[in-house]
Motif scaffolding. Structure first.
Motif, PDB file in Angstrom:
ATOM      1  N   MET A 125       0.835  -1.194   0.000  1.00 38.21           N
ATOM      2  CA  MET A 125       0.000   0.000   0.000  1.00 38.21           C
ATOM      3  C   MET A 125       0.873   1.248   0.000  1.00 38.21           C
ATOM      4  O   MET A 125       1.823   1.352   0.771  1.00 38.21           O
ATOM      5  N   LEU A 126       0.549   2.181  -0.881  1.00 38.63           N
ATOM      6  CA  LEU A 126       1.193   3.495  -0.883  1.00 38.63           C
ATOM      7  C   LEU A 126       0.126   4.502  -0.510  1.00 38.63           C
ATOM      8  O   LEU A 126      -0.890   4.620  -1.203  1.00 38.63           O
ATOM      9  N   GLU A 127       0.367   5.222   0.590  1.00 38.54           N
ATOM     10  CA  GLU A 127      -0.646   6.130   1.111  1.00 38.54           C
ATOM     11  C   GLU A 127      -0.150   7.573   1.142  1.00 38.54           C
ATOM     12  O   GLU A 127       0.958   7.847   1.606  1.00 38.54           O
ATOM     13  N   ILE A 128      -0.976   8.461   0.640  1.00 38.28           N
ATOM     14  CA  ILE A 128      -0.756   9.901   0.740  1.00 38.28           C
ATOM     15  C   ILE A 128      -1.699  10.394   1.833  1.00 38.28           C
ATOM     16  O   ILE A 128      -2.920  10.306   1.692  1.00 38.28           O
ATOM     17  N   LYS A 129      -1.141  10.871   2.928  1.00 36.34           N
ATOM     18  CA  LYS A 129      -1.942  11.196   4.106  1.00 36.34           C
ATOM     19  C   LYS A 129      -1.915  12.678   4.432  1.00 36.34           C
ATOM     20  O   LYS A 129      -0.872  13.231   4.800  1.00 36.34           O
ATOM     21  N   ASN A 130      -3.050  13.339   4.251  1.00 38.88           N
ATOM     22  CA  ASN A 130      -3.243  14.735   4.679  1.00 38.88           C
ATOM     23  C   ASN A 130      -2.110  15.649   4.223  1.00 38.88           C
ATOM     24  O   ASN A 130      -1.606  16.473   4.980  1.00 38.88           O
ATOM     25  N   ILE A 131      -1.741  15.518   2.968  1.00 34.18           N
ATOM     26  CA  ILE A 131      -0.624  16.281   2.420  1.00 34.18           C
ATOM     27  C   ILE A 131      -1.025  17.736   2.136  1.00 34.18           C
ATOM     28  O   ILE A 131      -2.066  18.004   1.531  1.00 34.18           O
ATOM     29  N   CYS A 132      -0.157  18.655   2.560  1.00 36.81           N
ATOM     30  CA  CYS A 132      -0.264  20.063   2.190  1.00 36.81           C
ATOM     31  C   CYS A 132       1.044  20.456   1.506  1.00 36.81           C
ATOM     32  O   CYS A 132       2.122  20.070   1.958  1.00 36.81           O
ATOM     33  N   ILE A 133       0.942  21.220   0.414  1.00 35.11           N
ATOM     34  CA  ILE A 133       2.121  21.572  -0.373  1.00 35.11           C
ATOM     35  C   ILE A 133       2.160  23.074  -0.595  1.00 35.11           C
ATOM     36  O   ILE A 133       1.148  23.704  -0.909  1.00 35.11           O
ATOM     37  N   GLU A 134       3.363  23.629  -0.451  1.00 37.00           N
ATOM     38  CA  GLU A 134       3.593  25.042  -0.694  1.00 37.00           C
ATOM     39  C   GLU A 134       4.575  25.205  -1.847  1.00 37.00           C
ATOM     40  O   GLU A 134       5.401  24.330  -2.096  1.00 37.00           O
ATOM     41  N   ILE A 135       4.453  26.327  -2.551  1.00 34.73           N
ATOM     42  CA  ILE A 135       5.494  26.681  -3.508  1.00 34.73           C
ATOM     43  C   ILE A 135       6.738  27.032  -2.699  1.00 34.73           C
ATOM     44  O   ILE A 135       6.683  27.848  -1.785  1.00 34.73           O
ATOM     45  N   SER A 136       7.872  26.417  -3.040  1.00 36.53           N
ATOM     46  CA  SER A 136       9.057  26.552  -2.195  1.00 36.53           C
ATOM     47  C   SER A 136       9.752  27.895  -2.347  1.00 36.53           C
ATOM     48  O   SER A 136      10.373  28.389  -1.419  1.00 36.53           O
ATOM     49  N   SER A 137       9.685  28.492  -3.539  1.00 30.86           N
ATOM     50  CA  SER A 137      10.320  29.797  -3.721  1.00 30.86           C
ATOM     51  C   SER A 137       9.744  30.489  -4.936  1.00 30.86           C
ATOM     52  O   SER A 137       9.191  29.843  -5.835  1.00 30.86           O
ATOM     53  N   ASP A 138       9.888  31.800  -4.964  1.00 37.60           N
ATOM     54  CA  ASP A 138       9.463  32.582  -6.118  1.00 37.60           C
ATOM     55  C   ASP A 138      10.554  32.465  -7.185  1.00 37.60           C
ATOM     56  O   ASP A 138      11.706  32.830  -6.934  1.00 37.60           O
ATOM     57  N   PRO A 139      10.223  31.930  -8.393  1.00 35.69           N
ATOM     58  CA  PRO A 139      11.265  31.699  -9.406  1.00 35.69           C
ATOM     59  C   PRO A 139      11.924  32.974  -9.906  1.00 35.69           C
ATOM     60  O   PRO A 139      13.009  32.936 -10.468  1.00 35.69           O
ATOM     61  N   VAL A 140      11.278  34.138  -9.700  1.00 37.35           N
ATOM     62  CA  VAL A 140      11.844  35.395 -10.169  1.00 37.35           C
ATOM     63  C   VAL A 140      12.697  36.059  -9.086  1.00 37.35           C
ATOM     64  O   VAL A 140      13.874  36.355  -9.277  1.00 37.35           O
ATOM     65  N   SER A 141      12.104  36.257  -7.904  1.00 37.43           N
ATOM     66  CA  SER A 141      12.817  36.942  -6.829  1.00 37.43           C
ATOM     67  C   SER A 141      13.681  36.013  -5.991  1.00 37.43           C
ATOM     68  O   SER A 141      14.538  36.451  -5.240  1.00 37.43           O
ATOM     69  N   LYS A 142      13.430  34.701  -6.109  1.00 37.25           N
ATOM     70  CA  LYS A 142      14.129  33.679  -5.323  1.00 37.25           C
ATOM     71  C   LYS A 142      13.780  33.753  -3.836  1.00 37.25           C
ATOM     72  O   LYS A 142      14.401  33.087  -3.016  1.00 37.25           O
ATOM     73  N   GLU A 143      12.800  34.560  -3.503  1.00 39.81           N
ATOM     74  CA  GLU A 143      12.403  34.667  -2.106  1.00 39.81           C
ATOM     75  C   GLU A 143      11.462  33.522  -1.746  1.00 39.81           C
ATOM     76  O   GLU A 143      10.715  33.018  -2.582  1.00 39.81           O
ATOM     77  N   GLU A 144      11.518  33.126  -0.504  1.00 34.18           N
ATOM     78  CA  GLU A 144      10.647  32.059  -0.040  1.00 34.18           C
ATOM     79  C   GLU A 144       9.182  32.477  -0.142  1.00 34.18           C
ATOM     80  O   GLU A 144       8.831  33.629   0.106  1.00 34.18           O
ATOM     81  N   SER A 145       8.347  31.560  -0.539  1.00 34.31           N
ATOM     82  CA  SER A 145       6.918  31.828  -0.639  1.00 34.31           C
ATOM     83  C   SER A 145       6.175  30.822   0.221  1.00 34.31           C
ATOM     84  O   SER A 145       6.619  29.697   0.396  1.00 34.31           O
ATOM     85  N   ARG A 146       5.042  31.227   0.763  1.00 34.00           N
ATOM     86  CA  ARG A 146       4.255  30.332   1.596  1.00 34.00           C
ATOM     87  C   ARG A 146       2.872  30.088   1.005  1.00 34.00           C
ATOM     88  O   ARG A 146       1.921  29.819   1.712  1.00 34.00           O
ATOM     89  N   LYS A 147       2.795  30.180  -0.300  1.00 28.29           N
ATOM     90  CA  LYS A 147       1.511  29.985  -0.952  1.00 28.29           C
ATOM     91  C   LYS A 147       1.140  28.505  -0.965  1.00 28.29           C
ATOM     92  O   LYS A 147       1.863  27.674  -1.505  1.00 28.29           O
ATOM     93  N   ASN A 148      -0.003  28.173  -0.366  1.00 27.36           N
ATOM     94  CA  ASN A 148      -0.482  26.798  -0.376  1.00 27.36           C
ATOM     95  C   ASN A 148      -1.089  26.479  -1.731  1.00 27.36           C
ATOM     96  O   ASN A 148      -1.959  27.213  -2.216  1.00 27.36           O
TER      97      ASN A 148
END
Length: 263
Positions: free
Chosen positions: A1-24
Motif C-alpha cells: 500500500m502506498l498512502e498519501i496522508k493529509n498532504i499540504c504543499i507550498e510553492i518553495s520559492s518565487d522563481p523570479v525573486s528567489k524569495e521564499e513563498s508560503r503559498k499553499n
C-alpha cells in the motif's frame, strides 16, 4: 500500500525573486494506491494533480509542509527522490526534460541495477529489453535512441512504457500518460498497465480526460479541484464523471459558464 496522508504543499520559492513563498497550492489531500490495482486521479486543469505527485517525489519548486507519504506502513516523506525510486516508486512526468547523449537501453540498465541491486550484464539486459519491447509491439529501435531528446510525444510515452516494463516498480504514478498519444500508442500503454497490474504493480493514473475511463476500470477514483480533494469513490464515480463532466462532479467555481472546459 502506498498512502498519501493529509498532504499540504507550498510553492518553495518565487522563481523570479528567489524569495521564499508560503503559498499553499495543495491542501489536506489524501489517497491510497493498493498493490495490483488502478486508482485514477482526475480534475480540471490547474487543480493540483501534477503538483501533488511532483512534490511528493522531490521536485525542488515545491515543499511538503505537512502530511506524509507512507509505503507499506513506513513514512518515506523525507527520503530523497533516488531513495524513493529504490523503494519501488516510479513517476512518469507530464513534461519530460530533454536528455541526450544516453540511450534508453543504457539508462534502463543503470536504473535496473540500482533499483534491483543486481549486476546483470549489459548484453543480457538488452536481450530482455528487446523481448519486452516486442511483446508490447514497440519498435526495438527505440532502445538505441536518446533517452528523451529528439523523440516525438508518442515516442516519449512509449519510452516510459518500456521503462515501466523493465523496472517493474511496486507503484507507478503516470501523469497524463494519455496526453498527445495516438490510438495505437494508447493501446500499448493500457496493455502494459494491465500486464504489470497482474504482476502486482499498483497504479495511480492522472488525467483530465474522462475518455481515459473508457479504457480503464479503476478500483478507486479521486477528483481534485482548486488544490483540494473534493470527491472520491469507486467505479460509480467514474461513470458519473463520464456522464456529467468534471465541473458538475467537482462543483468547480465556473460550473455555470464552463461550456465544457473541464470535461
Amino acid at each position: 500500500m502506498l498512502e498519501i496522508k493529509n498532504i499540504c504543499i507550498e510553492i518553495s520559492s518565487d522563481p523570479v525573486s528567489k524569495e521564499e513563498s508560503r503559498k499553499n497550492v495543495v491542501r489536506d489531500t489524501s489517497l491510497s494506491i493498493e498493490s495490483g490495482s488502478v486508482s485514477v486521479l482526475m480534475g480540471p486543469n490547474g487543480s493540483g494533480k501534477s503538483t501533488l505527485v511532483n512534490a511528493l517525489l522531490g521536485h525542488p519548486n515545491y515543499r511538503v509542509s505537512s502530511g506524509s507519504l507512507v509505503l507499506d506502513g513506513v513514512d518515506i516523506t523525507d527520503l530523497s527522490t533516488e531513495k524513493k525510486a529504490q523503494q519501488g516508486i516510479f513517476l512518469s512526468m507530464q513534461n519530460v526534460p530533454k536528455i541526450g547523449g544516453l540511450t534508453l537501453a543504457m539508462f534502463l540498465h543503470k536504473a535496473y541495477t540500482a533499483t534491483h541491486e543486481t549486476d546483470v550484464s549489459v548484453l543480457e539486459f538488452y536481450i530482455t529489453l528487446r523481448d519486452k519491447a516486442e511483446a508490447l509491439s514497440i519498435k526495438t529501435e527505440l532502445l538505441d535512441r536518446p533517452l528523451t531528446a529528439g523523440l516525438s510525444g508518442g515516442e516519449k510515452k512509449l519510452s516510459e512504457v518500456l521503462q515501466l516494463a523493465a523496472l517493474q516498480p511496486k507503484f507507478a504514478i503516470l501523469d497524463e500518460i494519455d496526453s498527445g498519444v495516438d490510438v495505437d500508442a494508447l493501446r500499448t500503454v493500457f496493455k502494459a498497465i494491465d500486464a504489470l497490474k497482474k504482476e502486482g504493480t499498483g497504479f495511480l493514473v492522472i488525467s483530465h480526460h474522462p475518455s481515459l475511463l473508457d479504457h480503464l476500470a479503476p478500483e478507486h477514483v479521486y477528483v481534485m479541484s482548486a488544490g483540494s480533494m473534493v470527491r472520491q469513490g469507486g467505479r460509480e464515480l467514474a461513470e458519473e464523471i463520464i456522464k456529467n463532466g468534471f465541473c458538475n462532479v467537482a462543483k468547480c467555481r465556473h460550473v455555470d459558464t464552463c461550456m465544457g472546459r473541464c470535461s
